[in-house]
Design an enzyme around this catalytic site. Structure first.
Site, PDB file in Angstrom:
ATOM      1  N   HIS A 321      92.656 -47.739 -17.186  1.00 55.47           N
ATOM      2  CA  HIS A 321      91.432 -47.575 -16.410  1.00 55.47           C
ATOM      3  C   HIS A 321      90.351 -48.410 -17.074  1.00 55.47           C
ATOM      4  CE1 HIS A 321      88.044 -45.869 -14.329  1.00 55.47           C
ATOM      5  NE2 HIS A 321      88.874 -45.217 -13.531  1.00 55.47           N
ATOM      6  N   ARG A 341      80.926 -46.950 -10.609  1.00 61.19           N
ATOM      7  CA  ARG A 341      80.812 -48.301 -10.051  1.00 61.19           C
ATOM      8  C   ARG A 341      80.709 -48.254  -8.532  1.00 61.19           C
ATOM      9  NH1 ARG A 341      85.811 -50.811 -11.655  1.00 61.19           N
ATOM     10  NH2 ARG A 341      86.406 -48.774 -12.465  1.00 61.19           N
TER      11      ARG A 341
END
Lengths: 550, 246
Positions: A321, A341
């Site tokens: 990740h 994000r």
């Protein structure tokens, strides 16, 4: 509170914030993506992997940490176990009490199996699973501008076209119905006032189809389905991992040997059919990476299924990740959800410069972070020598308004606040962390586990333990979906199977004996045993003086 | 990893004393309680779960030397301090009501009917003080008592069900079970339904996408790659919904 050196870099991040708000970097084209992956993604290091020496996927290339468990001896000698005394006799045995296992149990129940004929055996507590920790969301193409077909293309492109088409089709076509099921069970998805689901982008999505329940999506789903399983009366055996599958005279899987972690005794479970839902392998710490994963994510299910003849696939690729915590030290490696994000947080280097679009597919994004830190030397160095890049979270409130972080990223806000970092006003430092087992035990579209010679009778698999759904790279929001969709498919099909199947008469562990023979033939020394069950984080100086006398 | 060794060296410079169930261990400053116990030589079977603050497996109570206050927190999210006396509470005995969510109503009596003990709440606020998530636990029990499902659901949403509230409650309430029921009722009956979801589920049932998906499944990698690279990506900002087939 950030140390002074890091604060200097934060000043630079603040200086460029207004400018950056206006424009994102271009997304990479295919060639650029390939370049950064080949040079910087940990998967592309040949020295980190080797070929498996034995078994159904002999010759496949996997990380050393995986090969070490495949090429390992069972925890017990097959003749130590008395299979004639059955401790639990059940229609359906489900190994694993996370999202996939619990959903499988419920759908087996919906398909007519009595709750007392379903047994969930799980290593830790019911619900202790990566599902609980999935923050960002769950994908489903349920909006007007979206369709399962578009979802399909996102999944297969994101997976580098290595996915099994029939599994992708199941994933995307069942997604809306899963969300609907959740809605009916009372999962509190984020919605607008008129009931419309609030959906956002995730890395690699072409439509905003990420559904969430704040940043506790997995926890909310897990809590609700567990509550439902308890209401229905599904039996659960906690702290009792399966340490070997059992077969019968017809070479069908007929249950498992469980191990009570607390009393150290074994139990023999006879089952008409068995569902493997044991999750992934984050706690193997591939290539020494920290992990976002649950304490129990140790690849056990795949190990015992492999001994029973299951094939593995796509195990050469590992998901890192992009945004694991890089500071503070106490929580290094823990997940910073992609939703940060998705809501507008930008990756920024030590000089406050953008260097990658925030929502590239995960592998590309992660590789770009590593390049920024180790290729271009533009990472931020922490007091313990860890490198990372900034994730500029204050942008989120500039875009979506004050209060957004507390409201929609409550878990993240809370986690950093505990260590005196306020992500509303300060950026957070991140670096890739080991997150997901992309591949696993190969299944077909009915969630049946496959051997070299076709279906292994009596064995189904769902969730992270199985492979083929995500190809070489899973997109955000498709893992929760995988647990739910394939949990459902496994539950329904195991239910059908159990209704027709007869109880196995004679149980055996011949497949384990043959596996031991194979290990010996391949001259693999008896120094390693598997499944691992739990990682061991005790300090070296304790372990060096530990003796086993009780 | 060289980096890790260096890190440990640095950590070893300053040690603190902790008392695990009364027994003294010296551990490096800065570790979480969970990692400190492992450092001391404990290997968890119970008491560790997600290790990231989501699962509630590592509920811990502690008192610091010379202080009267009994603290409650998560071992994986709390840093050790010198003179900390601690014990983990990896399990909470608490009865959960069973119900068929399709057959019960989201009215103002449901919660108190299933969990009559909430009426015993003395508003002492001990639950709130014990909550490692810093939720307003007492407030949601009070709203549950009033039958305010929405408030109970919203105030309790971040609950990780560690059980510390229930362990500290003088009225013996199992707060987190009450909250679970409230959230399910709220999510199921009081939140508006997503119409677009219903519509899509029906479209799939009527096999609207079967043919197209079938075609996709047959495409070779080159065709898929072309399509993938030519995807139009929904812009970030809100805009008019696009027409189908876009």
């Amino acid at each position: 509170m950030y140390p002074k050196e890091m604060q200097k870099s934060i000043k630079k991040v603040e200086a460029t914030r207004e400018e950056r708000l206006k424009k994102l970097p271009e997304r990479m084209n295919e060639k650029e993506r390939d370049e950064v992956l080949k040079k910087w993604h940990p998967d592309y290091k040949p020295e980190a992997k080797r070929k498996i020496k034995i078994g159904a996927s002999k010759g496949s290339i996997v990380p050393h940490e995986v090969a070490d468990l495949i090429e390992a001896y069972p925890l017990f000698e097959p003749d130590e176990i008395d299979l004639s005394q059955i401790d639990y006799d059940t229609d359906i045995l489900i190994i694993g009490g996370g999202g996939a296992g619990t959903t499988a149990a419920l759908f087996a129940y919906y398909s007519g199996i009595k709750p007392e004929d379903i047994l969930i055996a799980t290593k830790l507590r019911h619900g202790d699973a990566n599902t609980m920790m999935a923050q960002g969301g769950i994908q489903a193409a349920d909006k007007e501008n979206d369709s399962p077909v578009i979802h399909y293309l996102d999944v297969i492109g994101g997976g580098h076209y290595a996915n099994k088409p029939e599994l992708v089709a199941q994933l995307v076509m069942n997604a809306p119905e899963i969300i609907k099921w959740h809605e009916e069970l009372g999962v509190m998805y984020d919605k607008k006032e008129d009931g419309e689901m609030i959906t956002i982008h995730g890395g690699g999505t072409s439509r905003k189809r990420m559904h969430s329940a704040k940043d506790y999506t997995g926890m909310e789903i897990m809590r609700v389905i567990r509550d439902e399983a308890r209401n229905v009366g599904i039996k659960v055996l906690e702290f009792s991992p399966a340490i070997e599958l059992i077969k019968d005279d017809e070479d069908k899987v007929a249950g498992a040997v469980l191990y009570n972690l607390e009393t150290e005794q074994y139990y023999v479970v006879r089952a008409k059919t068995t569902i493997l839902a044991t999750g992934g392998f984050g706690r193997l710490h591939i290539q020494g990476f920290p992990t976002t994963n649950h304490y129990g994510a140790t690849f056990d299910g795949a190990v015992i299924a492999y001994r029973a003849g299951a094939k593995l696939r796509d195990m050469d690729s590992v998901q890192y990740h992009p945004t694991g915590v890089a500071y503070p030290e106490q929580i290094v490696g823990l997940l910073v959800t992609e939703k940060v994000r998705g809501l507008g947080g930008q990756p920024v280097n030590a000089d406050g410069e953008q260097f990658v679009h925030p929502l590239e597919p995960r592998d590309v994004e992660a590789a770009s972070f590593i390049r920024e830190c180790y290729g271009r030397n533009k990472g931020v160095v922490t007091p313990t020598g860890m490198r990372g890049v900034w994730l500029d979270s204050p942008l989120i409130e500039m875009i979506h308004g004050e209060g957004t972080i507390e409201k929609r990223l409550g878990a993240m806000f809370r986690m950093f606040k505990r260590f005196d970092i306020d992500m509303r006003y300060e950026p957070i430092l991140v670096f890739p962390t080991l997150h997901y087992q992309n591949g696993g035990v190969e299944i077909n579209e009915n969630a049946q586990v496959l051997s070299k010679n076709g279906v292994i009778k009596g064995l189904f698999a769902a969730g992270e333990v199985e492979g083929g759904v995500h190809g070489k790279n899973r997109l955000m929001g498709n893992s929760l979906l995988d647990t739910q969709v394939f949990g459902k498919i496994a539950g329904i099909n195991a239910g059908k199977y159990a209704k027709k199947a007869k109880k196995s008469k004679k149980l055996n562990l011949k497949h384990v004996e043959s596996y031991i023979n194979e290990l010996e033939k391949a001259k693999i020394k008896e120094e390693r045993k598997a499944p691992l069950l739990l990682p061991d984080y005790r300090e070296k100086n304790v372990l060096s003086r530990a003796i086993d006398i009780l | 990893m060289a980096r890790k060794d260096k890190k440990e060296e640095k950590l070893k410079m300053k040690m603190v004393r902790i008392y695990i169930m009364g027994k003294e261990y010296k551990v490096p400053e800065g570790l979480t309680i969970m990692k400190a116990m492992e450092y001391a030589g404990y290997r968890y079977i119970r008491g560790a779960g997600c290790r990231a603050g989501f699962c509630g497996a590592c509920a811990t109570v502690y008192r610091k030397e010379g202080e009267y206050k009994l603290n409650a927190d998560l071992a994986c999210q709390t840093t050790v301090e010198d003179g900390m006396y601690l014990v983990q509470l990896p399990f909470t005995p608490a009865n959960k009501a069973t119900y068929d969510v399709n057959k019960i109503k989201a009215d103002d009596k449901t919660l108190v009917n299933f969990y009559p003990e909430i009426a015993r709440c003395v508003s002492c606020n001990t639950c709130t003080k014990a909550c490692p998530q810093e939720l307003e636990v007492m407030d949601y029990i009070q709203s549950a008592l009033r039958g305010d499902m929405k408030k109970t659901a919203e105030l309790s949403f971040d609950c990780i069900q560690c059980g510390l509230c229930a362990m500290r409650c003088p009225a013996e309430i199992a707060h987190y079970h009450v909250a679970q029921l409230a959230r399910r009722l709220y999510g199921k009956y009081l939140m508006p339904k997503a119409e677009h979801l219903e519509k899509r589920v029906n479209e799939i049932k009527r096999k609207r996408f079967d043919e197209e998906i079938g075609k996709m499944m047959k495409r070779n990698i080159e065709e898929l790659r072309k399509m993938y690279n030519a995807r139009d990506i929904e812009p970030e900002e809100e805009e008019e919904p696009k027409r189908e087939g876009d």
